[in-house]
Design an enzyme around this catalytic site. Structure first.
Site, mmCIF file in Angstrom:
data_model
loop_
_atom_site.group_PDB
_atom_site.id
_atom_site.type_symbol
_atom_site.label_atom_id
_atom_site.label_comp_id
_atom_site.label_asym_id
_atom_site.label_seq_id
_atom_site.Cartn_x
_atom_site.Cartn_y
_atom_site.Cartn_z
ATOM 1 N N ALA A 152 0.810 -1.221 0.000
ATOM 2 C CA ALA A 152 0.000 0.000 0.000
ATOM 3 C C ALA A 152 0.845 1.273 0.000
ATOM 4 O O ALA A 152 0.398 2.340 -0.415
ATOM 5 C CB ALA A 152 -0.925 -0.014 1.215
ATOM 6 N N PHE A 210 -2.412 0.866 5.239
ATOM 7 C CA PHE A 210 -3.197 0.176 6.279
ATOM 8 C C PHE A 210 -2.681 0.440 7.681
ATOM 9 O O PHE A 210 -3.482 0.632 8.611
ATOM 10 C CB PHE A 210 -3.178 -1.347 6.003
ATOM 11 C CG PHE A 210 -3.936 -1.709 4.757
ATOM 12 C CD1 PHE A 210 -3.265 -1.893 3.541
ATOM 13 C CD2 PHE A 210 -5.327 -1.809 4.775
ATOM 14 C CE1 PHE A 210 -3.975 -2.197 2.381
ATOM 15 C CE2 PHE A 210 -6.033 -2.128 3.619
ATOM 16 C CZ PHE A 210 -5.352 -2.311 2.417
ATOM 17 N N ILE A 232 -5.078 -3.616 -3.794
ATOM 18 C CA ILE A 232 -6.390 -3.905 -4.408
ATOM 19 C C ILE A 232 -6.951 -2.651 -5.068
ATOM 20 O O ILE A 232 -8.122 -2.607 -5.438
ATOM 21 C CB ILE A 232 -7.370 -4.434 -3.326
ATOM 22 C CG1 ILE A 232 -7.503 -3.440 -2.164
ATOM 23 C CG2 ILE A 232 -6.916 -5.799 -2.833
ATOM 24 C CD1 ILE A 232 -8.488 -3.870 -1.077
ATOM 25 N N HIS A 235 -3.911 -10.190 -3.528
ATOM 26 C CA HIS A 235 -5.055 -10.008 -2.629
ATOM 27 C C HIS A 235 -6.298 -9.583 -3.385
ATOM 28 O O HIS A 235 -7.212 -8.974 -2.823
ATOM 29 C CB HIS A 235 -4.710 -8.990 -1.522
ATOM 30 C CG HIS A 235 -3.646 -9.494 -0.602
ATOM 31 N ND1 HIS A 235 -2.883 -8.656 0.180
ATOM 32 C CD2 HIS A 235 -3.186 -10.741 -0.360
ATOM 33 C CE1 HIS A 235 -2.021 -9.374 0.877
ATOM 34 N NE2 HIS A 235 -2.177 -10.656 0.559
ATOM 35 N N CYS A 274 -20.060 -12.659 -7.484
ATOM 36 C CA CYS A 274 -20.960 -13.474 -6.656
ATOM 37 C C CYS A 274 -20.172 -14.649 -6.104
ATOM 38 O O CYS A 274 -19.507 -15.365 -6.868
ATOM 39 C CB CYS A 274 -22.127 -13.985 -7.516
ATOM 40 S SG CYS A 274 -23.116 -15.208 -6.637
ATOM 41 N N CYS A 285 -26.807 -11.663 -5.646
ATOM 42 C CA CYS A 285 -26.664 -11.892 -7.088
ATOM 43 C C CYS A 285 -28.027 -11.967 -7.784
ATOM 44 O O CYS A 285 -28.914 -12.687 -7.318
ATOM 45 C CB CYS A 285 -25.923 -13.220 -7.274
ATOM 46 S SG CYS A 285 -25.677 -13.678 -8.995
ATOM 47 N N CYS A 293 -28.356 -15.769 -9.115
ATOM 48 C CA CYS A 293 -28.526 -16.972 -8.290
ATOM 49 C C CYS A 293 -28.872 -16.657 -6.838
ATOM 50 O O CYS A 293 -29.069 -17.573 -6.032
ATOM 51 C CB CYS A 293 -27.240 -17.817 -8.332
ATOM 52 S SG CYS A 293 -25.927 -17.168 -7.275
ATOM 53 N N SER A 301 5.871 -1.845 1.587
ATOM 54 C CA SER A 301 5.126 -2.835 2.360
ATOM 55 C C SER A 301 5.764 -3.016 3.730
ATOM 56 O O SER A 301 6.977 -3.045 3.857
ATOM 57 C CB SER A 301 5.087 -4.188 1.641
ATOM 58 O OG SER A 301 4.357 -5.133 2.431
#
Ligand code: APR
Length: 250
Positions: free
Chosen positions: A22, A33, A101, A119, A127, A152, A155, A193
């Site tokens: 990050a 984080f 992410i 990650h 879903c 979803c 489903c 990191s």
């Protein structure tokens, strides 16, 4: 090892692996984080088993992800993301392993075959039952004030941001590619990191054991500094400003 000596090893190499956290994105305005003011100083992580068993936990997940999504709509790759993209353009990048992410490496132009998102990513919603993929926008725009967790439309399964939550299994294909790159790296460079999360933080060790030159560029000290060949404690953007002219012919 001084920066000039490190650069002299990097310049000719065609098997450089970057491993980012990050810290590479904070200069784009994305909080990390564990620094003061970081994400875990404001939110509790939602454990995967809680997400699966509790509507309240699912709603907490979506509150954090909605806040992050609003931010991600505005942020852009910074000079460090672009410096790593330039290693690919010069044919020097064996692979880029990111824990992030935020999708900023992809936005910087690194190709999919050179990128492993260990990650997962918050730039996708899936879903958990049938795997159907959704654009985040179409999910977040529907999250009104007191929302129920989205499900979803195909489903009825739980929708979740495509990041890997604590307690969720790591993506096997991503882990396999990261393992191969770590074993084959000539130079393995950790950027931004704290190296506190496993199994991600094992890849620098695997690379070092396989004979790579291990470099760590991070503002704060990390648990692997004592096995690294090159350590730079300072701002990442400033580091690349000094490294770039030493590794490119310009
Ligand atoms: N320049 C240099 N270093 C920086 C900068 C900067 N501009 N900004 C932050 N850092 C450093 C901090 O000193 C810190 O050690 O980046 C590091 C970020 O560490 P973390 O916040 O722990 O982030 P990261 O290592 O990516 O976390 C790993 O933990 O929460 C989980 O899944 C999540 O992928 C994440 C994983």
């Amino acid at each position: 090892m001084k920066l000039e000596a490190f650069a002299a090893r990097v310049r000719p190499s065609r098997a450089v692996v970057f491993f980012t956290g990050a810290g590479i994105s904070t200069e784009s305005g994305v909080p990390d984080f564990r620094s003061p003011g970081g994400v875990w100083t404001k939110y509790q992580p939602v454990l995967f088993q809680d997400f699966m068993t509790s509507e309240a936990a699912r709603i907490q997940h979506w509150r954090l992800k909605k806040a992050t999504y609003e931010l991600f709509k505005t942020v852009r790759p910074n000079s460090a993301h672009l410096a790593i993209r330039d290693f690919e353009l010069r044919g020097q990048l064996l692979g880029l392993i990111t824990q992030n992410i935020d999708g900023l490496h992809k936005l910087a132009g690194v190709s999919d075959e050179k990128l492993v998102e260990l990650h997962g990513t918050d730039r996708l919603v899936t879903c958990l039952t049938c795997g159907k993929r959704f654009e985040p926008a179409e999910v977040y725009e529907d999250l009104a004030e007191n929302f129920t967790a989205p499900t979803c439309d195909a489903c009825g399964g739980y929708l979740k941001s495509a990041n890997v939550s604590f307690g969720q299994s790591m993506p096997p294909e991503a882990m396999q590619r990261a393992q191969v790159w770590s074993e084959q790296a000539e130079i393995f460079i950790v950027i931004g990191s704290s190296l506190q999360v496993q199994p991600a933080a094992s890849f620098p060790v695997i690379a070092k054991r396989a004979g790579a030159l291990l470099a760590i560029v991070n503002r704060d000290a990390t648990p692997l500094d004592n096995i690294a060949d090159f350590v730079h404690n300072g701002a990442i953007g400033e580091f690349f400003e000094r490294l770039n002219p030493l590794v490119t012919n310009t």
